[in-house]
Every structure is written in structure tokens, then in C-alpha cells.
Scaffold this active site. Structure first.
Site, PDB file in Angstrom:
ATOM      1  N   LYS A 161     -66.559   3.543 -19.923  1.00  0.00           N
ATOM      2  CA  LYS A 161     -66.125   5.116 -20.503  1.00  0.00           C
ATOM      3  C   LYS A 161     -65.081   6.091 -19.824  1.00  0.00           C
ATOM      4  CE  LYS A 161     -68.183   7.149 -24.150  1.00  0.00           C
ATOM      5  NZ  LYS A 161     -69.128   6.315 -25.152  1.00  0.00           N
ATOM      6  N   ASP A 201     -65.076   9.971 -28.855  1.00  0.00           N
ATOM      7  CA  ASP A 201     -66.111   9.728 -28.642  1.00  0.00           C
ATOM      8  C   ASP A 201     -66.134  11.439 -29.250  1.00  0.00           C
ATOM      9  OD1 ASP A 201     -68.920   8.754 -27.507  1.00  0.00           O
ATOM     10  OD2 ASP A 201     -68.725  10.507 -26.594  1.00  0.00           O
TER      11      ASP A 201
HETATM   12  P1  NDP Z   1     -67.481  14.921 -32.124  1.00  0.00           P
HETATM   13  O1  NDP Z   1     -66.974  15.243 -31.212  1.00  0.00           O
HETATM   14  O2  NDP Z   1     -67.922  13.839 -33.924  1.00  0.00           O
HETATM   15  O3  NDP Z   1     -68.942  15.473 -32.890  1.00  0.00           O
HETATM   16  C1  NDP Z   1     -70.038  16.085 -31.696  1.00  0.00           C
HETATM   17  C2  NDP Z   1     -71.108  17.314 -32.677  1.00  0.00           C
HETATM   18  O4  NDP Z   1     -72.340  16.975 -31.500  1.00  0.00           O
HETATM   19  C3  NDP Z   1     -70.836  18.041 -32.936  1.00  0.00           C
HETATM   20  O5  NDP Z   1     -71.132  18.888 -33.518  1.00  0.00           O
HETATM   21  C4  NDP Z   1     -70.842  18.709 -31.341  1.00  0.00           C
HETATM   22  O6  NDP Z   1     -71.115  20.551 -32.357  1.00  0.00           O
HETATM   23  C5  NDP Z   1     -72.113  18.227 -31.187  1.00  0.00           C
HETATM   24  N1  NDP Z   1     -72.363  18.636 -29.859  1.00  0.00           N
HETATM   25  C6  NDP Z   1     -71.813  18.192 -28.841  1.00  0.00           C
HETATM   26  N2  NDP Z   1     -72.316  18.138 -27.585  1.00  0.00           N
HETATM   27  C7  NDP Z   1     -73.266  19.406 -27.404  1.00  0.00           C
HETATM   28  C8  NDP Z   1     -74.537  19.586 -26.477  1.00  0.00           C
HETATM   29  N3  NDP Z   1     -74.002  19.961 -25.636  1.00  0.00           N
HETATM   30  N4  NDP Z   1     -74.993  21.157 -27.769  1.00  0.00           N
HETATM   31  C9  NDP Z   1     -75.620  20.978 -28.583  1.00  0.00           C
HETATM   32  N5  NDP Z   1     -74.314  20.073 -29.685  1.00  0.00           N
HETATM   33  C10 NDP Z   1     -73.356  19.350 -29.018  1.00  0.00           C
HETATM   34  O7  NDP Z   1     -68.082  13.575 -31.854  1.00  0.00           O
HETATM   35  P2  NDP Z   1     -69.374  12.247 -32.133  1.00  0.00           P
HETATM   36  O8  NDP Z   1     -70.273  12.556 -33.232  1.00  0.00           O
HETATM   37  O9  NDP Z   1     -68.022  11.315 -32.131  1.00  0.00           O
HETATM   38  O10 NDP Z   1     -70.366  11.820 -31.157  1.00  0.00           O
HETATM   39  C11 NDP Z   1     -71.409  12.173 -31.455  1.00  0.00           C
HETATM   40  C12 NDP Z   1     -72.426  11.618 -30.242  1.00  0.00           C
HETATM   41  O11 NDP Z   1     -72.204   9.675 -31.263  1.00  0.00           O
HETATM   42  C13 NDP Z   1     -72.145  11.722 -28.560  1.00  0.00           C
HETATM   43  O12 NDP Z   1     -73.030  11.134 -28.055  1.00  0.00           O
HETATM   44  C14 NDP Z   1     -71.522  10.155 -28.649  1.00  0.00           C
HETATM   45  O13 NDP Z   1     -70.973   9.565 -27.347  1.00  0.00           O
HETATM   46  C15 NDP Z   1     -72.365   9.086 -29.930  1.00  0.00           C
HETATM   47  N6  NDP Z   1     -71.405   8.038 -29.754  1.00  0.00           N
HETATM   48  C16 NDP Z   1     -69.817   7.681 -30.944  1.00  0.00           C
HETATM   49  C17 NDP Z   1     -69.696   7.314 -31.446  1.00  0.00           C
HETATM   50  C18 NDP Z   1     -68.460   6.661 -31.427  1.00  0.00           C
HETATM   51  O14 NDP Z   1     -68.182   5.969 -32.485  1.00  0.00           O
HETATM   52  N7  NDP Z   1     -67.773   8.379 -32.442  1.00  0.00           N
HETATM   53  C19 NDP Z   1     -70.458   5.347 -31.072  1.00  0.00           C
HETATM   54  C20 NDP Z   1     -72.236   6.253 -30.823  1.00  0.00           C
HETATM   55  C21 NDP Z   1     -72.446   6.865 -29.974  1.00  0.00           C
HETATM   56  P3  NDP Z   1     -69.621  21.498 -31.191  1.00  0.00           P
HETATM   57  O15 NDP Z   1     -68.771  21.466 -32.501  1.00  0.00           O
HETATM   58  O16 NDP Z   1     -70.381  23.227 -30.950  1.00  0.00           O
HETATM   59  O17 NDP Z   1     -68.945  21.123 -30.070  1.00  0.00           O
HETATM   60  O1  2IT Z   2     -70.415   5.371 -27.260  1.00  0.00           O
HETATM   61  C1  2IT Z   2     -69.801   4.419 -28.208  1.00  0.00           C
HETATM   62  O2  2IT Z   2     -70.061   3.160 -28.263  1.00  0.00           O
HETATM   63  C2  2IT Z   2     -68.253   5.058 -27.926  1.00  0.00           C
HETATM   64  N1  2IT Z   2     -68.536   6.054 -28.362  1.00  0.00           N
HETATM   65  C3  2IT Z   2     -68.052   4.054 -29.067  1.00  0.00           C
HETATM   66  C4  2IT Z   2     -67.127   3.040 -28.332  1.00  0.00           C
HETATM   67  C5  2IT Z   2     -65.771   2.513 -28.193  1.00  0.00           C
HETATM   68  O3  2IT Z   2     -65.084   1.456 -28.127  1.00  0.00           O
HETATM   69  O4  2IT Z   2     -65.804   1.807 -29.889  1.00  0.00           O
END
Ligand code: NDP
Ligand code: 2IT
Length: 451
Positions: A130, A170
Site C-alpha cells: 500500500k 484508493d
Molecule cells: P474515494 O476517494 O472515491 O471516496 C472516499 C469517500 O469516503 C468519500 O465520500 C469521502 O468523503 C469519504 N471519506 C474519506 N475519508 C473520510 C473520513 N476521514 N471521514 C469521513 N468520510 C471520509 O475512495 P474509495 O471509494 O476508493 O475508497 C473508500 C474505501 O474503500 C476506503 O476505505 C478504501 O481503502 C476502500 N477500498 C477501495 C477500493 C477501490 O478499489 N477503490 C478497494 C478496496 C477498498 P470526502 O469526499 O468528504 O473526503
Molecule cells: O484496498 C484495496 O484493495 C484497494 N484500494 C485496491 C487495490 C488494487 O490494487 O486494486
């Protein structure tokens, strides 16, 4: 060595805390896994002798570096960048990059540790890593984001590679940032290879990658319900977040006949008692992720919805929950409220959104709990498929990829079940995921000897 000579769980955790002072998220993630693994290996001498868990909880390396960039007003800005390469026993390091002001070493170490087990569960050959930076993309111009990404990759490029370490997106890193970083990698190395996943479709990206994490989390929820003789139809669902994972989780839950009534961001949550239709979800995707607006604007667009400033959605009555924002967004008290309000099942789209005491609350209430490392593995799984397509220089169709994603999620559910069924019929998916994820990596490490 006699079994009594082994360190016990408490001594193990004391060591983790002593060696990683102040890294509370990392301690939390290691503890959550160690509880189940100590139980599993109690009668398996070889894992103790080879110190397998101790080695998994010590990243192969933590790289940290300065990232200088110039903002639009010609101020020189200095950020810290990281890549945590946790474990490559079963494949090249693989895991996302996070840009958020809260990023620090503890958060990235917890994420890289979790990723190791998650990637193992997918069945694909990927190790765990990561990376990220405390760069805050909010309010920055495209040109500023581009300069930052280029500067970040100008250091990162020497530590990654298609067979070494393959980052992806992420929080705060989506198609725009991946494009800038891929462009810079290609420019520096003069190589056109799959060094990043989550790329645009024009330059080596995979269909279904954008949707994969959110859809996969809902598939996992669907499989847990089906195992218990239930389905999604007509169920009320709380979703947190409004980014990539949240909007696609809401979309798939809606397609399967459930009613999603909340979305959120760091400013608060929106409650729409009528439910988010596809049209409303499309508006959120465009507004939040393209226009970079706030979820609070939703209530001006769609009547009947309310915005709750500074609050999280967990007080709203529901059957199902999909936390898809960030770590530690469900406290013990919020878990208790969810249970009191009738929660039947929860699947974690975000990484470690529930505090460990909250997971205990769900366990005791026999709520079906899909832990992040299993439930949100769909994203990295399709990243793995993107790597395969890049290596073979081909592209698979959306139908093929949808089917592969569905099958991989079903496979993960099956792997969890193997180690999760208790005598009382309750399926402890967190335990199942921890043990199944551990076993493959551990056995590969044993094969390599002391390295
Ligand atoms: P994005 O940046 O697309 O969206 C993040 C969302 O979460 C936004 O709505 C943001 O709000 C909110 N958020 C972030 N930090 C905080 C905080 N401290 N408090 C409240 N709200 C918060 O990210 P993703 O959708 O990609 O990721 C979301 C989660 O999913 C994370 O935990 C990530 O690690 C996990 N994840 C993502 C993957 C992927 O493929 N993208 C894969 C597996 C897991 P704001 O706009 O106000 O910041
Ligand atoms: O938390 C996760 O699994 C991710 N942000 C996606 C990682 C990836 O390599 O697609």
C-alpha cells in the site's frame, strides 16, 4: 520447542506495540488477525517455529520519501510519500495508493498488512502493499494534482514495476491520478507495461475495474444472506461514503431490489427515505467524483431528502449496512445502535471501517459480518485480471469480467466458510477470512525457508 515456550497472544501484541510505537491503526489490524491465527496455529508447531505471523507483521520494507511540488501561486510545497511493501510470498506487491491529509505510516502499514490477506483470498498471485501521501487533493486544481502526481512518481518509479509492485487507486486516487502517474512512469522508464491498475480503458485499463469493489461487496453480502436463506429484495440498506466504492455498492444493491437510504462524506450524511434510484446515484457520481462537489448539495436537487451535518448514517433504521468510506467509521456504540435497530448483515466496502470492539458487538448479536479483507476484495481481484490482460496484451469483454468477478467473490465466500462455521450454526466470516487468507501466504513462506 514445547508449546508452553511459545509467546502467547498478549506477549505477541506487546512486541508489535513496542516495535511500532504510536501506530494504533497498525496495532488494531494486527490484533484483529492475530486473535484468530493464534487459535488456528495452537496445535500447528511449524508456524510457531518459523515465526510466520511475526514475519507477516514486519513489512518487507517501508519506503518513505519527500515529494516537492509547486502550487498555482508558485509556492513550494513539501509532502511525504510512502510505499509499504508488506509481503510478496505469493506474488508481486499489490495494493492501492491513498492521497488524504490523514495518511501516515501507521495507516499505510495497516492497509498493507490487510492487503496481504485480502489478496491471498482472491486466489490470484498477488502479494500485499500500500502507498500514498498526506497530499490533500481537495480544492486543488487539475494542474496542481498533475504536478504532485508527477513528482510522487518521479521517486516511486524506482520501487515499483509490473513484476515487482503494482499500485492502484484508493481514497483520493481515481482515474485522473492514475493517468498522471502512469504517464510519468512511462516517460521516465520508456516502458509501456502494466505497472499500475485502474488505468483508463484507452491505455490498458480493464472493463469492470471501476465497479468491482462496490459490486463485489454487495455480492459478498448477497452470498452471506443466501447462505442464511435470505436475500436482498426489499431490504433497507445504509451506505456510507459517496466515492467509488460507495456509489457502486449502492448501485448494485439497488439493482438487486434493495432500498439504499443513505450516502455520506466527511461533511455528514444524506438520508433519502424514498431510496436512491439509478438516476440519483448517477447524479452523485457526477457531482461528487467528477465535479468534486459535496454530498450536502444532494438535498437541493432531490426533494424529500435530509442532510445531517457532521453525523454518520448508523442511527437510521435498516436491515443491512455497507460502510464504504474509511477506517474506524463504526464505533462500538454505533455497532450497538445498528444491532438495536434490527441490523441483519453488514459487508465492509471500506478497509477496517468497524473498530474491533464493534466487530465483537456484531459477533455476539449473531449479525452476519463480512470483513473488509473478504468483502471488498473484488477491486483488487479485477486489478489482478487487469495485470493478466496487460501481460497477455489482450482485453476481455465486460461479460467475461463480470462473470470472473462474481465467481471470485463466490470463491472467497466459500473459502471463508471452510474455516468459519461454529458449532452453533453462526458463520464467523472474520475468522474464516483471517485463517483462509493466512494459510496460503504462510505455506508459501514455509517453502522459502528463513528469508
Ligand atoms: P474515494 O476517494 O472515491 O471516496 C472516499 C469517500 O469516503 C468519500 O465520500 C469521502 O468523503 C469519504 N471519506 C474519506 N475519508 C473520510 C473520513 N476521514 N471521514 C469521513 N468520510 C471520509 O475512495 P474509495 O471509494 O476508493 O475508497 C473508500 C474505501 O474503500 C476506503 O476505505 C478504501 O481503502 C476502500 N477500498 C477501495 C477500493 C477501490 O478499489 N477503490 C478497494 C478496496 C477498498 P470526502 O469526499 O468528504 O473526503
Ligand atoms: O484496498 C484495496 O484493495 C484497494 N484500494 C485496491 C487495490 C488494487 O490494487 O486494486
Amino acid at each position: 520447542m514445547a508449546a508452553s515456550d511459545h509467546v502467547n497472544l498478549e506477549q505477541f501484541m506487546e512486541g508489535v506495540q513496542r516495535r511500532n510505537p504510536g501506530e494504533t491503526e497498525f496495532h488494531q489490524a494486527v490484533y484483529e488477525v492475530a486473535v484468530d491465527i493464534f487459535d488456528f496455529i495452537a496445535d500447528k508447531e511449524i508456524y510457531h517455529e518459523a515465526q510466520i505471523l511475526r514475519r507477516m507483521a514486519e513489512p518487507d520494507r517501508v519506503i518513505s520519501f519527500r515529494v516537492c511540488w509547486e502550487d498555482d501561486n508558485h509556492n513550494i510545497r513539501v509532502q511525504r510519500g510512502y510505499r509499504v511493501q508488506n509481503n510478496n510470498a505469493i506474488g508481486p506487491y499489490k495494493g492501492g495508493i491513498r492521497f488524504h491529509k490523514s495518511v501516515n505510516q501507521s495507516i499505510l502499514k495497516f492497509l498493507a498488512f490487510e492487503q496481504t490477506f485480502k489478496n491471498s483470498l482472491t486466489g490470484l498471485p498477488m502479494g500485499g502493499g500500500k502507498g500514498g501521501s498526506d497530499f490533500n487533493p481537495k480544492g486543488k486544481s487539475d494542474a496542481e494534482v498533475m504536478r504532485f502526481c508527477q513528482s510522487f512518481m518521479t521517486e516511486l518509479y524506482r520501487h515499483v514495476g509490473e513484476d515487482t509492485d503494482v499500485p492502484a487507486g484508493d481514497i483520493g486516487v481515481g482515474a485522473r491520478e492514475i493517468g498522471y502517474m502512469f504517464g510519468q512512469y512511462k516517460r521516465i522508464t520508456n516502458e509501456y507495461v502494466g505497472v499500475l491498475t485502474g488505468k483508463g480503458l484507452e491505455y490498458g485499463g480493464s472493463l469492470v475495474r471501476t465497479e468491482a469493489t462496490g459490486y463485489g461487496a454487495v455480492y459478498f453480502l448477497q452470498d452471506m444472506l443466501s447462505e442464511a436463506g435470505e436475500d436482498m429484495e426489499g431490504k433497507t440498506v445504509l451506505v456510507s461514503g459517496s466515492g467509488n466504492v460507495a456509489t457502486h455498492a449502492a448501485e448494485k444493491a439497488t439493482q438487486l431490489g434493495a432500498k439504499v437510504v443513505t450516502l455520506s462524506d466527511s461533511g455528514g450524511f444524506v438520508h433519502d427515505p424514498e431510496g436512491f434510484t439509478q438516476e440519483k446515484i448517477d447524479w452523485v457520481k457526477e457531482h461528487k467524483n467528477k465535479q468534486r462537489g459535496r454530498i450536502s448539495d444532494y438535498v437541493d436537487e432531490f426533494k424529500g431528502a435530509t442532510f445531517h451535518e457532521g453525523e454518520r448514517p448508523w442511527g437510521v433504521e435498516c436491515d443491512l449496512a455497507l460502510p464504504c468510506a474509511t477506517q474506524n467509521e463504526i464505533s462500538k456504540e454505533e455497532a450497538e445502535t445498528l444491532v438495536k435497530n434490527g441490523l441483519k448483515a453488514i459487508a465492509e466496502g471500506a478497509n477496517m471501517p468497524t473498530v474491533n470492539e464493534g466487530v465483537e458487538v456484531f459477533r455476539e448479536a449473531k449479525v452476519l459480518f463480512g470483513p473488509a479483507k473478504a468483502a471488498n476484495a473484488g477491486g483488487v481481484a479485477v486489478s489482478g485480471l487487469e495485470m493478466s490482460q496487460n501481460s497477455a496484451r489482450i482485453s476481455w469483454s465486460a461479460d467475461e469480467l463480470q462473470k470472473l468477478l462474481r465467481d471470485i467473490m463466490e470463491g472467497i465466500h466459500g473459502s471463508c466458510l471452510e474455516y468459519a462455521k461454529g458449532t452453533d450454526g453462526y458463520v464467523d466470516y472474520a475468522k474464516g477470512a483471517n485463517i483462509a487468507g493466512f494459510k496460503k501466504v504462510a505455506d508459501a513462506m514455509l517453502a522459502f525457508g528463513v528469508v
